[in-house]
Design an enzyme around this catalytic site. Sequence first.
Site, PDB file in Angstrom:
ATOM      1  N   TYR A   1      28.455  19.363  16.937  1.00 36.95           N
ATOM      2  CA  TYR A   1      27.090  18.640  16.659  1.00 36.95           C
ATOM      3  C   TYR A   1      25.927  19.281  17.029  1.00 36.95           C
ATOM      4  O   TYR A   1      24.945  19.223  16.737  1.00 36.95           O
ATOM      5  CB  TYR A   1      26.933  17.322  17.360  1.00 36.95           C
ATOM      6  CG  TYR A   1      28.226  16.500  16.719  1.00 36.95           C
ATOM      7  CD1 TYR A   1      28.872  16.736  15.694  1.00 36.95           C
ATOM      8  CD2 TYR A   1      28.078  15.318  17.642  1.00 36.95           C
ATOM      9  CE1 TYR A   1      29.854  15.749  15.349  1.00 36.95           C
ATOM     10  CE2 TYR A   1      29.113  14.213  17.127  1.00 36.95           C
ATOM     11  CZ  TYR A   1      30.031  14.551  15.889  1.00 36.95           C
ATOM     12  OH  TYR A   1      31.097  13.484  15.751  1.00 36.95           O
TER      13      TYR A   1
ATOM     14  N   HIS B   1      38.549  18.239  17.260  1.00 34.69           N
ATOM     15  CA  HIS B   1      38.124  17.746  16.422  1.00 34.69           C
ATOM     16  C   HIS B   1      38.486  17.331  15.045  1.00 34.69           C
ATOM     17  O   HIS B   1      38.096  16.572  14.076  1.00 34.69           O
ATOM     18  CB  HIS B   1      36.506  18.378  16.118  1.00 34.69           C
ATOM     19  CG  HIS B   1      35.436  17.896  15.880  1.00 34.69           C
ATOM     20  ND1 HIS B   1      34.016  18.030  15.760  1.00 34.69           N
ATOM     21  CD2 HIS B   1      35.369  16.686  14.969  1.00 34.69           C
ATOM     22  CE1 HIS B   1      33.342  17.214  15.304  1.00 34.69           C
ATOM     23  NE2 HIS B   1      33.920  16.441  14.789  1.00 34.69           N
TER      24      HIS B   1
END
Length: 285
Positions: free
Chosen positions: A52, A110
């Site tokens: 992010y 992830h």
Amino acid sequence: MSILSEKYTLANGVEIPKLGLGTWFIDDDKAAEAVRAAVEIGYRNIDTAQAYGNERGVGEGVRTASAPRDELFVSTKLAAEIKDYDRAVASIEGSLQTMGLDYVDLMLIHAPQPWSDFRGGDYAEGNLAAWRALEEAYRAGKIRAIGVSNFVQADLDNIIEGGTIVPHVNQLLVHAGNTPTELLDYCTSHGILVQAYSPIAHGEILSNPDVAAMAERYGVTVPQLCIRYTLQLGTVSLPKTGNPDHMRSNADVDFVIGDGDMTILRDLHAREYGESSVFPVYSGK
């Protein structure tokens, strides 16, 4: 907003708030302010990721929030491209340093494949190598719980059979219109708590007339209905927003969806994500 005080208990006894704040697409220079606003409203579960690009800001927000650190549940994610032990160890340390925290409450792999090869090749050994690094950090007290994201059953089987700790969490794309029932049941059978990211279908569900009509019947907004749906599935719900008004509204979900409507939402197929289909998780793979 009693949902903000409700928690699940992970398989290792660690408690996690049922509703969290997702921070994807919140710029690093705005993340601290968003986290502080969320905590002031009552959020105690904050989710970020190396990918992010806002771990620094999220960490600043956590450190300067109105609630003490031990009342907050902070998650981040090991980049999907990291499929070896040494880089995983370095990246775990990197996240802690970037966030300025002594520990995180949850860290996930992830994705089972790098984003450029999502749902593609076999990265079983690489995932086990990254998992070993997470296990070691967990045992060292740097992470309070460990898990995965976007893992399907075969990916989970690899970790369960090849690792020494069963993942505490699997973070998945779950929303009305995309309910992976068999995978949810599999996770439950192995004591793996599911976190639902994009519970509002990255905003696309807002234009669904049937869902809008159901929300109107309950006297709630479409986002509130969708968040409540994921909570009633038994998942952690992680709507993402940097807007304090939306944070408040997202937490105002103290109503109950009836069994019949839950079935309608569970059976709904709505997996068109428009321009967002360029992102691997929305690509339909």
